[in-house]
Write a protein that holds these residues in place. Structure first.
Motif, PDB file in Angstrom:
ATOM      1  N   VAL A  25      31.992  26.966   4.500  1.00 34.99           N
ATOM      2  CA  VAL A  25      31.942  28.174   5.319  1.00 34.99           C
ATOM      3  C   VAL A  25      32.205  27.802   6.781  1.00 34.99           C
ATOM      4  N   GLY A  26      33.005  28.637   7.461  1.00 33.05           N
ATOM      5  CA  GLY A  26      33.325  28.406   8.875  1.00 33.05           C
ATOM      6  C   GLY A  26      32.091  28.539   9.756  1.00 33.05           C
ATOM      7  N   ASN A  27      32.057  27.772  10.833  1.00 34.57           N
ATOM      8  CA  ASN A  27      30.932  27.799  11.756  1.00 34.57           C
ATOM      9  C   ASN A  27      31.462  28.058  13.166  1.00 34.57           C
ATOM     10  N   CYS A  28      30.903  29.054  13.836  1.00 34.79           N
ATOM     11  CA  CYS A  28      31.333  29.401  15.189  1.00 34.79           C
ATOM     12  C   CYS A  28      30.622  28.571  16.256  1.00 34.79           C
ATOM     13  N   GLY A  29      29.597  27.813  15.892  1.00 34.78           N
ATOM     14  CA  GLY A  29      28.828  27.067  16.880  1.00 34.78           C
ATOM     15  C   GLY A  29      27.948  28.002  17.690  1.00 34.78           C
ATOM     16  N   SER A  30      27.217  27.463  18.629  1.00 30.60           N
ATOM     17  CA  SER A  30      26.328  28.284  19.456  1.00 30.60           C
ATOM     18  C   SER A  30      27.142  29.226  20.327  1.00 30.60           C
ATOM     19  N   PRO A  31      26.788  30.523  20.331  1.00 25.17           N
ATOM     20  CA  PRO A  31      27.548  31.471  21.150  1.00 25.17           C
ATOM     21  C   PRO A  31      27.218  31.332  22.628  1.00 25.17           C
ATOM     22  N   SER A  32      28.179  31.658  23.463  1.00 26.81           N
ATOM     23  CA  SER A  32      27.947  31.721  24.903  1.00 26.81           C
ATOM     24  C   SER A  32      27.121  32.965  25.209  1.00 26.81           C
ATOM     25  N   THR A  33      26.397  32.922  26.305  1.00 28.59           N
ATOM     26  CA  THR A  33      25.605  34.074  26.708  1.00 28.59           C
ATOM     27  C   THR A  33      26.514  35.104  27.375  1.00 28.59           C
ATOM     28  N   PRO A  34      26.500  36.361  26.887  1.00 28.61           N
ATOM     29  CA  PRO A  34      27.321  37.401  27.521  1.00 28.61           C
ATOM     30  C   PRO A  34      26.905  37.629  28.976  1.00 28.61           C
ATOM     31  N   SER A  35      27.780  38.201  29.761  1.00 28.71           N
ATOM     32  CA  SER A  35      27.503  38.481  31.172  1.00 28.71           C
ATOM     33  C   SER A  35      26.255  39.332  31.327  1.00 28.71           C
ATOM     34  N   ASN A  36      25.392  38.923  32.238  1.00 28.63           N
ATOM     35  CA  ASN A  36      24.164  39.653  32.595  1.00 28.63           C
ATOM     36  C   ASN A  36      23.211  39.859  31.425  1.00 28.63           C
ATOM     37  N   ALA A  37      23.235  38.939  30.461  1.00 31.88           N
ATOM     38  CA  ALA A  37      22.374  39.037  29.285  1.00 31.88           C
ATOM     39  C   ALA A  37      21.479  37.809  29.158  1.00 31.88           C
ATOM     40  N   ALA A  38      20.471  37.953  28.317  1.00 35.82           N
ATOM     41  CA  ALA A  38      19.631  36.817  27.950  1.00 35.82           C
ATOM     42  C   ALA A  38      20.360  36.054  26.842  1.00 35.82           C
ATOM     43  N   ALA A  39      19.963  34.812  26.600  1.00 34.26           N
ATOM     44  CA  ALA A  39      20.610  34.005  25.556  1.00 34.26           C
ATOM     45  C   ALA A  39      20.507  34.719  24.205  1.00 34.26           C
ATOM     46  N   PRO A  40      21.596  34.740  23.425  1.00 35.68           N
ATOM     47  CA  PRO A  40      21.578  35.421  22.131  1.00 35.68           C
ATOM     48  C   PRO A  40      20.580  34.792  21.153  1.00 35.68           C
ATOM     49  N   ALA A  41      19.972  35.633  20.324  1.00 39.76           N
ATOM     50  CA  ALA A  41      19.053  35.180  19.280  1.00 39.76           C
ATOM     51  C   ALA A  41      19.814  35.123  17.965  1.00 39.76           C
ATOM     52  N   CYS A  42      19.927  33.905  17.404  1.00 38.67           N
ATOM     53  CA  CYS A  42      20.675  33.701  16.161  1.00 38.67           C
ATOM     54  C   CYS A  42      19.723  33.186  15.082  1.00 38.67           C
ATOM     55  N   SER A  43      18.915  34.066  14.539  1.00 40.14           N
ATOM     56  CA  SER A  43      17.894  33.652  13.581  1.00 40.14           C
ATOM     57  C   SER A  43      18.457  33.237  12.223  1.00 40.14           C
ATOM     58  N   SER A  44      19.702  33.606  11.923  1.00 44.29           N
ATOM     59  CA  SER A  44      20.284  33.286  10.609  1.00 44.29           C
ATOM     60  C   SER A  44      21.398  32.251  10.666  1.00 44.29           C
ATOM     61  N   GLY A  45      21.504  31.528  11.785  1.00 50.97           N
ATOM     62  CA  GLY A  45      22.536  30.503  11.894  1.00 50.97           C
ATOM     63  C   GLY A  45      23.749  30.987  12.658  1.00 50.97           C
ATOM     64  N   THR A  46      24.832  30.196  12.573  1.00 49.71           N
ATOM     65  CA  THR A  46      26.044  30.490  13.344  1.00 49.71           C
ATOM     66  C   THR A  46      27.309  30.402  12.487  1.00 49.71           C
ATOM     67  N   THR A  47      27.183  30.724  11.203  1.00 48.17           N
ATOM     68  CA  THR A  47      28.327  30.651  10.299  1.00 48.17           C
ATOM     69  C   THR A  47      28.980  32.023  10.112  1.00 48.17           C
ATOM     70  N   TYR A  48      30.128  32.012   9.459  1.00 47.73           N
ATOM     71  CA  TYR A  48      30.949  33.201   9.205  1.00 47.73           C
ATOM     72  C   TYR A  48      30.095  34.394   8.771  1.00 47.73           C
ATOM     73  N   THR A  49      30.299  35.527   9.372  1.00 45.26           N
ATOM     74  CA  THR A  49      29.637  36.829   9.187  1.00 45.26           C
ATOM     75  C   THR A  49      28.232  36.908   9.781  1.00 45.26           C
ATOM     76  N   THR A  50      27.690  35.828  10.329  1.00 43.47           N
ATOM     77  CA  THR A  50      26.367  35.868  10.945  1.00 43.47           C
ATOM     78  C   THR A  50      26.427  36.705  12.224  1.00 43.47           C
ATOM     79  N   THR A  51      25.376  37.477  12.462  1.00 40.14           N
ATOM     80  CA  THR A  51      25.276  38.287  13.672  1.00 40.14           C
ATOM     81  C   THR A  51      24.088  37.828  14.504  1.00 40.14           C
ATOM     82  N   CYS A  52      24.319  37.664  15.800  1.00 35.77           N
ATOM     83  CA  CYS A  52      23.281  37.293  16.753  1.00 35.77           C
ATOM     84  C   CYS A  52      23.116  38.460  17.728  1.00 35.77           C
ATOM     85  N   SER A  53      21.879  38.801  18.062  1.00 35.60           N
ATOM     86  CA  SER A  53      21.648  39.910  18.989  1.00 35.60           C
ATOM     87  C   SER A  53      21.368  39.378  20.386  1.00 35.60           C
TER      88      SER A  53
END
Length: 139
Positions: A25-53
């Motif tokens: 499965v593809g892995n996107c790695g740790s996401p960058s923090t969007p502008s003016n946001a707190a660091a994203p929460a990735c409770s389910s990992g960083t692989t294909y179809t994973t969503t971080c809020s």
């Protein structure tokens, strides 16, 4: 889609299939923090179809999510917008405030006092969208 690698199956002399290689499965790695946001929460990992809020930093509203795509890149949905306090009211016994730098979070407006009054001050736009007054006009 969303996987890398590959392989082959070979029919062996016993009539059983033998596999070589695999798909990962593809892995996107740790996401960058969007502008003016707190660091994203990735409770389910960083692989294909994973969503971080992500939530917004102090003084910003909105929020959203990042989704790991099939190409290994994060796709952003939502954003953070600076809080706007709007036009401030005029403090008691004061002239209308001057807001030359704008009316968004951390911006200030100054006010002066009319003839017969002393003082003056500022209004500061806070993180919740409310103005905070410093100073006043007195007789």
């Amino acid at each position: 889609t969303g996987y890398t690698g590959g392989g082959s199956l070979t029919c062996g002399s016993t009539g059983a299939w033998a596999q070589s290689g695999s798909c990962t499965v593809g892995n996107c790695g740790s996401p960058s923090t969007p502008s003016n946001a707190a660091a994203p929460a990735c409770s389910s990992g960083t692989t294909y179809t994973t969503t971080c809020s992500f939530s917004c930093a102090t003084g910003y509203t909105g929020g959203g999510s990042l989704t790991c795509g099939s190409t290994g890149a994060w796709a952003q949905s939502g954003s953070c917008t600076v809080v706007n306090c709007g036009t401030p009211g005029t403090p008691s016994n004061a002239a209308a405030p001057s807001c030359g730098s704008g009316t968004t979070y951390t911006k200030t407006c100054s006010f002066s006092c009319p003839t017969g009054y002393t003082g003056g001050g500022t209004l500061a736009c806070g993180s919740t969208g409310a103005w905070t007054q410093s100073g006043s006009c007195t007789v």
